[in-house]
Enzyme design. Structure first.
Site, PDB file in Angstrom:
ATOM      1  N   ARG A   1     -76.640  -2.676  85.729  1.00 40.54           N
ATOM      2  CA  ARG A   1     -77.222  -1.685  85.104  1.00 40.54           C
ATOM      3  C   ARG A   1     -77.317  -0.461  85.857  1.00 40.54           C
ATOM      4  NH1 ARG A   1     -82.135  -5.220  85.422  1.00 40.54           N
ATOM      5  NH2 ARG A   1     -82.576  -4.826  83.016  1.00 40.54           N
ATOM      6  N   THR A   2     -77.597   0.848  85.444  1.00 43.65           N
ATOM      7  CA  THR A   2     -78.033   1.994  86.189  1.00 43.65           C
ATOM      8  C   THR A   2     -79.455   2.028  86.350  1.00 43.65           C
ATOM      9  OG1 THR A   2     -75.862   2.932  85.290  1.00 43.65           O
ATOM     10  CG2 THR A   2     -77.630   4.456  86.309  1.00 43.65           C
ATOM     11  N   HIS A   3     -79.867   2.243  87.660  1.00 49.94           N
ATOM     12  CA  HIS A   3     -81.241   2.291  87.910  1.00 49.94           C
ATOM     13  C   HIS A   3     -81.800   3.978  88.004  1.00 49.94           C
ATOM     14  CE1 HIS A   3     -80.591  -1.772  89.230  1.00 49.94           C
ATOM     15  NE2 HIS A   3     -81.549  -1.977  89.111  1.00 49.94           N
TER      16      HIS A   3
ATOM     17  N   HIS B   1     -74.488  -5.771  92.036  1.00 49.96           N
ATOM     18  CA  HIS B   1     -75.027  -5.470  90.698  1.00 49.96           C
ATOM     19  C   HIS B   1     -73.845  -5.286  89.560  1.00 49.96           C
ATOM     20  CE1 HIS B   1     -79.309  -3.604  91.270  1.00 49.96           C
ATOM     21  NE2 HIS B   1     -79.117  -4.675  92.110  1.00 49.96           N
TER      22      HIS B   1
ATOM     23  N   ALA C   1     -85.052  -8.845  88.326  1.00 47.52           N
ATOM     24  CA  ALA C   1     -85.571  -9.578  89.591  1.00 47.52           C
ATOM     25  C   ALA C   1     -86.776  -8.673  89.683  1.00 47.52           C
ATOM     26  CB  ALA C   1     -84.640  -9.328  90.693  1.00 47.52           C
TER      27      ALA C   1
ATOM     28  N   ASN D   1     -89.655 -12.699  94.884  1.00 49.24           N
ATOM     29  CA  ASN D   1     -90.409 -12.507  96.213  1.00 49.24           C
ATOM     30  C   ASN D   1     -91.929 -12.265  96.072  1.00 49.24           C
ATOM     31  OD1 ASN D   1     -88.908  -9.844  95.675  1.00 49.24           O
ATOM     32  ND2 ASN D   1     -90.810  -9.291  96.737  1.00 49.24           N
TER      33      ASN D   1
ATOM     34  N   MET E   1     -88.033  -2.212  89.336  1.00 46.76           N
ATOM     35  CA  MET E   1     -87.510  -0.921  89.582  1.00 46.76           C
ATOM     36  C   MET E   1     -86.450  -0.574  88.238  1.00 46.76           C
ATOM     37  SD  MET E   1     -86.431  -0.623  93.260  1.00 46.76           S
ATOM     38  CE  MET E   1     -87.485  -1.188  94.834  1.00 46.76           C
ATOM     39  N   SER E   2     -86.716  -1.536  87.150  1.00 44.12           N
ATOM     40  CA  SER E   2     -85.791  -1.407  86.017  1.00 44.12           C
ATOM     41  C   SER E   2     -86.630  -1.576  84.614  1.00 44.12           C
ATOM     42  CB  SER E   2     -84.756  -2.214  86.304  1.00 44.12           C
ATOM     43  OG  SER E   2     -85.065  -3.715  85.974  1.00 44.12           O
TER      44      SER E   2
ATOM     45  N   HIS F   1     -83.631  -6.810 100.662  1.00 43.42           N
ATOM     46  CA  HIS F   1     -82.692  -6.691  99.552  1.00 43.42           C
ATOM     47  C   HIS F   1     -81.855  -8.237  99.437  1.00 43.42           C
ATOM     48  CE1 HIS F   1     -80.461  -5.392  95.977  1.00 43.42           C
ATOM     49  NE2 HIS F   1     -79.242  -5.179  96.786  1.00 43.42           N
TER      50      HIS F   1
ATOM     51  N   TYR G   1     -83.311   5.199  90.400  1.00 48.49           N
ATOM     52  CA  TYR G   1     -83.435   5.579  91.579  1.00 48.49           C
ATOM     53  C   TYR G   1     -82.152   6.004  92.068  1.00 48.49           C
ATOM     54  CZ  TYR G   1     -81.834   0.786  92.648  1.00 48.49           C
ATOM     55  OH  TYR G   1     -81.227  -0.543  92.394  1.00 48.49           O
ATOM     56  N   GLU G   2     -80.938   5.772  91.345  1.00 48.65           N
ATOM     57  CA  GLU G   2     -79.584   6.285  91.721  1.00 48.65           C
ATOM     58  C   GLU G   2     -79.601   7.660  91.430  1.00 48.65           C
ATOM     59  OE1 GLU G   2     -76.368   3.661  90.091  1.00 48.65           O
ATOM     60  OE2 GLU G   2     -78.040   2.166  89.769  1.00 48.65           O
TER      61      GLU G   2
ATOM     62  N   SER H   1     -79.978  -7.997  89.219  1.00 51.43           N
ATOM     63  CA  SER H   1     -79.748  -8.327  90.490  1.00 51.43           C
ATOM     64  C   SER H   1     -79.252 -10.008  90.476  1.00 51.43           C
ATOM     65  CB  SER H   1     -80.690  -7.973  91.546  1.00 51.43           C
ATOM     66  OG  SER H   1     -80.927  -6.684  91.396  1.00 51.43           O
TER      67      SER H   1
HETATM   68  N1  HPA Z   1     -90.730  -4.726  94.358  1.00 50.47           N
HETATM   69  C1  HPA Z   1     -89.940  -4.155  93.740  1.00 50.47           C
HETATM   70  N2  HPA Z   1     -88.776  -4.394  92.997  1.00 50.47           N
HETATM   71  C2  HPA Z   1     -88.029  -5.641  93.273  1.00 50.47           C
HETATM   72  C3  HPA Z   1     -88.990  -6.468  94.120  1.00 50.47           C
HETATM   73  C4  HPA Z   1     -90.368  -5.800  94.527  1.00 50.47           C
HETATM   74  O1  HPA Z   1     -91.023  -6.706  95.278  1.00 50.47           O
HETATM   75  N3  HPA Z   1     -88.350  -7.713  94.207  1.00 50.47           N
HETATM   76  C5  HPA Z   1     -87.181  -7.575  93.556  1.00 50.47           C
HETATM   77  N4  HPA Z   1     -87.101  -6.257  92.839  1.00 50.47           N
END
Ligand code: HPA
Length: 267
Positions: free
Chosen positions: A86-88, A65, A118, A230, A206-207, A242, A90-91, A33
């Protein structure tokens, strides 16, 4: 599972070679991202191919994305495939869809894979938002694995020590850390973040982990880089958002691009 997923990647690799008019590629980069602007720093674009033009790829579901493969010539003369998007997991398209790009890159002749993402930072004591962190290892809490069957792959060094050392020659101050992956798409609860700190995690996202496993299965050497966008949930007193994750990525993309551009020519 299945053999089908590997032969689909072989078909995608053949289509990619023909669209790029190249027989092989040196390196592939998967940009997470907000990393799209970083791709511009890697080199000159030779061709850009939409995911939708290659077998087995789906356009990413999340705004921001991307959804193309850029074929790039680096200043040092390497050919790079840059996956913009990319494909995650969670999709809900399944594990094979998540790792299809990695298997396609491997089938197209790539030997080195750079995975970026990220991530939430689990160590705000030492991490600043906008910092890149080299992934030294991972904890896979997605509940998934791209491999089915009796293929017992060694994961002692998923993220190549050689490649990490090489990046540190370019940026001696860059930190290393353990990346923890959840399936998402929810961000974590504060209790989960406390658990991950106890477990030895340094970043959460998540990747990346499924792609890294598929890459090791294919014998690729892997470099992983997280961008801390973050502090993990509950560590800052602010809710996660997000848009802010994407914004930090955009704001620091140039620095990441310069680092990756220097790294790619030395891999
Ligand atoms: N958690 C999960 N995935 C993320 C985060 C997070 O805090 N920040 C960016 N991707």
């Amino acid at each position: 599972m299945t053999k089908d997923a590997y032969s689909l990647a072989g078909e995608a690799a053949a289509a990619l070679r023909s669209a790029a008019a190249l027989d092989t590629f040196d390196v592939a980069l998967v940009m997470g991202s907000g990393w799209v602007p970083a791709a511009d720093a890697i080199g000159e674009t030779l061709t850009e191919i939409a995911f939708s033009d290659l077998p087995g790829f789906r356009a990413p579901a999340v705004a921001g994305h991307g959804g193309t493969i850029r074929v790039v010539r680096t200043p040092g003369g390497r050919t790079a495939l840059i996956f913009l998007g990319r494909t995650h997991l969670y999709e809900g398209l399944g594990v094979d869809a998540v790792v299809h790009g990695v298997r396609t890159a491997a089938a197209a002749g790539v030997r080195t894979l750079v995975l970026t993402n990220a991530a939430g930072g689990l160590r705000p004591e030492t991490q600043d938002v906008g910092d890149p962190v080299l992934i030294s290892d991972h904890i896979n809490l997605t509940g998934a694995n791209p491999i089915t069957g009796t293929t017992f792959i060694d994961l002692t060094e998923v993220y190549s020590r050689r490649l990490r050392d090489l990046v540190r020659e370019i940026d001696p101050g860059i930190a290393e850390g353990v990346y923890v992956a959840f399936r998402g798409p929810t961000y974590e609860t504060p209790a989960e973040i406390r658990m991950l700190r106890t477990l030895g995690g340094d970043m959460v996202g998540m990747s990346t982990v499924l792609e890294a496993i598929a890459a090791r299965e294919a014998g690729l050497e892997v470099l992983g880089v997280s961008l801390v966008t973050n502090p993990g949930a509950g560590l800052s007193g602010e809710p996660l958002n997000h848009e802010e994750v994407l914004e930090v990525g955009r704001a620091t993309a140039a620095r990441m691009g310069v680092l990756l551009a220097k790294a790619v020519d030395r891999l």
